[in-house]
Design a protein around this motif. Structure first.
Motif, PDB file in Angstrom:
ATOM      1  N   UNK A  73       0.823  -1.205   0.000  1.00  0.00           N
ATOM      2  CA  UNK A  73       0.000   0.000   0.000  1.00  0.00           C
ATOM      3  C   UNK A  73       0.859   1.257   0.000  1.00  0.00           C
ATOM      4  N   UNK A  74       0.237   2.323  -0.441  1.00  0.00           N
ATOM      5  CA  UNK A  74       0.897   3.617  -0.561  1.00  0.00           C
ATOM      6  C   UNK A  74       0.093   4.624   0.244  1.00  0.00           C
ATOM      7  N   UNK A  75       0.784   5.397   1.068  1.00  0.00           N
ATOM      8  CA  UNK A  75       0.118   6.415   1.873  1.00  0.00           C
ATOM      9  C   UNK A  75       0.112   7.740   1.127  1.00  0.00           C
ATOM     10  N   UNK A  76      -1.024   8.385   1.096  1.00  0.00           N
ATOM     11  CA  UNK A  76      -1.134   9.689   0.445  1.00  0.00           C
ATOM     12  C   UNK A  76      -1.394  10.757   1.496  1.00  0.00           C
ATOM     13  N   UNK A  77      -0.880  11.940   1.229  1.00  0.00           N
ATOM     14  CA  UNK A  77      -1.016  13.066   2.149  1.00  0.00           C
ATOM     15  C   UNK A  77      -1.974  14.086   1.547  1.00  0.00           C
ATOM     16  N   UNK A  78      -3.042  14.392   2.266  1.00  0.00           N
ATOM     17  CA  UNK A  78      -4.097  15.254   1.733  1.00  0.00           C
ATOM     18  C   UNK A  78      -3.560  16.649   1.397  1.00  0.00           C
ATOM     19  N   UNK A 186       3.840  -2.116  -8.542  1.00  0.00           N
ATOM     20  CA  UNK A 186       2.504  -1.546  -8.415  1.00  0.00           C
ATOM     21  C   UNK A 186       2.152  -1.371  -6.941  1.00  0.00           C
ATOM     22  N   UNK A 187       1.525  -0.244  -6.622  1.00  0.00           N
ATOM     23  CA  UNK A 187       1.116   0.050  -5.253  1.00  0.00           C
ATOM     24  C   UNK A 187      -0.376   0.368  -5.224  1.00  0.00           C
ATOM     25  N   UNK A 188      -1.022  -0.068  -4.162  1.00  0.00           N
ATOM     26  CA  UNK A 188      -2.432   0.240  -3.956  1.00  0.00           C
ATOM     27  C   UNK A 188      -2.539   1.357  -2.925  1.00  0.00           C
ATOM     28  N   UNK A 189      -3.397   2.341  -3.202  1.00  0.00           N
ATOM     29  CA  UNK A 189      -3.595   3.420  -2.235  1.00  0.00           C
ATOM     30  C   UNK A 189      -4.219   2.838  -0.974  1.00  0.00           C
ATOM     31  N   UNK A 190      -3.545   3.053   0.158  1.00  0.00           N
ATOM     32  CA  UNK A 190      -4.006   2.480   1.410  1.00  0.00           C
ATOM     33  C   UNK A 190      -5.157   3.262   2.026  1.00  0.00           C
ATOM     34  N   UNK A 191      -5.646   2.821   3.181  1.00  0.00           N
ATOM     35  CA  UNK A 191      -6.736   3.525   3.861  1.00  0.00           C
ATOM     36  C   UNK A 191      -6.384   4.992   4.067  1.00  0.00           C
ATOM     37  N   UNK A 192      -7.371   5.845   3.842  1.00  0.00           N
ATOM     38  CA  UNK A 192      -7.114   7.280   3.927  1.00  0.00           C
ATOM     39  C   UNK A 192      -8.415   8.000   4.247  1.00  0.00           C
ATOM     40  N   UNK A 193      -8.327   9.215   4.800  1.00  0.00           N
ATOM     41  CA  UNK A 193      -9.545   9.961   5.159  1.00  0.00           C
ATOM     42  C   UNK A 193     -10.200  10.658   3.976  1.00  0.00           C
ATOM     43  N   UNK A 194      -9.631  10.515   2.782  1.00  0.00           N
ATOM     44  CA  UNK A 194     -10.135  11.218   1.613  1.00  0.00           C
ATOM     45  C   UNK A 194     -11.187  10.422   0.849  1.00  0.00           C
ATOM     46  N   UNK A 195     -11.372   9.177   1.204  1.00  0.00           N
ATOM     47  CA  UNK A 195     -12.334   8.345   0.497  1.00  0.00           C
ATOM     48  C   UNK A 195     -11.815   7.796  -0.812  1.00  0.00           C
ATOM     49  N   UNK A 196     -10.492   7.853  -1.021  1.00  0.00           N
ATOM     50  CA  UNK A 196      -9.909   7.253  -2.216  1.00  0.00           C
ATOM     51  C   UNK A 196      -9.954   5.745  -2.026  1.00  0.00           C
ATOM     52  N   UNK A 197     -10.656   5.055  -2.903  1.00  0.00           N
ATOM     53  CA  UNK A 197     -10.899   3.632  -2.693  1.00  0.00           C
ATOM     54  C   UNK A 197     -10.027   2.729  -3.525  1.00  0.00           C
ATOM     55  N   UNK A 198     -10.623   2.061  -4.524  1.00  0.00           N
ATOM     56  CA  UNK A 198      -9.907   1.042  -5.291  1.00  0.00           C
ATOM     57  C   UNK A 198      -9.002   1.639  -6.347  1.00  0.00           C
ATOM     58  N   UNK A 199      -7.850   2.137  -5.938  1.00  0.00           N
ATOM     59  CA  UNK A 199      -6.918   2.766  -6.875  1.00  0.00           C
ATOM     60  C   UNK A 199      -5.526   2.172  -6.704  1.00  0.00           C
ATOM     61  N   UNK A 200      -4.981   1.655  -7.801  1.00  0.00           N
ATOM     62  CA  UNK A 200      -3.603   1.179  -7.824  1.00  0.00           C
ATOM     63  C   UNK A 200      -2.793   2.047  -8.780  1.00  0.00           C
ATOM     64  N   UNK A 201      -1.529   2.287  -8.445  1.00  0.00           N
ATOM     65  CA  UNK A 201      -0.691   3.161  -9.267  1.00  0.00           C
ATOM     66  C   UNK A 201       0.652   2.482  -9.537  1.00  0.00           C
TER      67      UNK A 201
END
Length: 303
Positions: A73-78, A186-201
């Motif tokens: 998983x990949x962590x994203x910063x809002x 390939x990385x999947x976007x991990x749990x996040x408060x933004x509601x980004x769901x089934x996304x792989x990059x």
């Protein structure tokens, strides 16, 4: 021969037909009977079927596996996404609604035609194709059950990693050439408060010396086919180079079903747009032409 059941009217295989079917299953799977077939009992064929099921379980046949949940998983910063104009993430900018409209229209076109793979390009540099690809991918990922993949295949000037705030993702070419497995890149976007769901990059941090050749290479086609078989994505977005700058989009044409053309307001002429579409070819439909940087067009007084 087939018999008709008096209970529900459905056709049933007779005992001889069932035995023949089981024999064929055993022969096709290379299985051997581990126990003698039952010689007594109310229904020898049913007992033989149970024995075949046990044999199939004991044979440890390969199981189909959905790799999605096991991807790193990949962590994203809002805050970083917002600074990098991924406006579909926090949804503070009213313009995010345009991407929601785009995703709905795109999904309808894809599902109506049984397509999944979309090239995102532009006539020239500076039109905002990477901005569009990132925001559209985030918007798509919020649809329940819509598994989306976003790949940076602008091998001349990769830009998705900095847009998403990811440092040093490694060269995507190692995977395309078969030197690395899919799950290594390939990385999947991990749990996040933004509601980004089934996304792989699949991101990239290295420009290639021969990008068109790599995009056309059979190894790249094999890597992408394996990715689709392993992950069963609903939508795959390929962020590609500008169509008029080089032949990369044309070289990659076997790997996408349709095109989103991002046009820069005040940057692209009607002739450039027509030429970009012409180079892609009549057999690759343009699923949409997105006008970006429209404020620049208004400021310049262009029609």
């Amino acid at each position: 021969m087939a018999k008709r059941s008096g209970r529900d009217g459905r056709r049933r295989l007779g005992a001889g037909a069932r035995q023949e079917m089981l024999a064929r299953i055993a022969a096709a799977g290379g299985l051997r009977a581990r126990r003698p077939a039952p010689s007594a009992g109310p229904d020898p064929a049913a007992a033989a079927l149970r024995e075949a099921v046990l044999d199939l379980q004991a044979a440890r046949l390969p199981q189909l596996h959905d790799m999605w949940d096991s991807l790193p998983t990949l962590t994203v910063d809002a805050a970083r996404l917002e600074r990098n104009l991924v406006i579909a993430a926090a949804r503070r900018d009213p313009a995010h609604a345009a991407f929601d409209v785009l995703r709905t229209r795109l999904l309808r076109a894809l599902r109506d035609n049984g397509w999944h793979r979309v090239a995102v390009t532009s006539p020239t540099d500076g039109c905002g194709k990477t901005f569009t690809a990132a925001n559209l991918a985030v918007s798509l990922s919020r649809y329940e059950g819509c598994r989306t993949l976003l790949l940076d295949l602008d091998l001349r000037s990769p830009g998705l990693a900095p847009t998403l705030g990811v440092a040093a993702p490694g060269p995507i070419s190692d995977w395309l050439r078969g030197a690395e497995p899919l799950e290594a890149h390939l990385r999947r976007i991990g749990p996040n408060p933004l509601g980004i769901g089934g996304l792989g990059v699949a991101l990239n941090d290295r420009a290639e010396s021969f990008p068109a050749e790599l995009l056309r290479d059979p190894a790249t086609g094999a890597a992408l086919a394996a990715m689709q078989a392993a992950l069963s994505p609903d939508v795959v977005l390929y962020d590609l180079p500008p169509a008029l700058a080089h032949d990369d989009v044309a070289a990659f044409r076997d790997q996408y079903d349709g095109v989103l053309m991002v046009v820069g307001g005040g940057r692209n002429s009607a002739e450039q747009i027509r030429e970009a579409v012409r180079r892609i070819g009549d057999d690759k439909p343009v699923l949409g032409i997105i006008l970006n940087r429209a404020e620049e067009e208004r400021a310049s007084g262009a029609a």
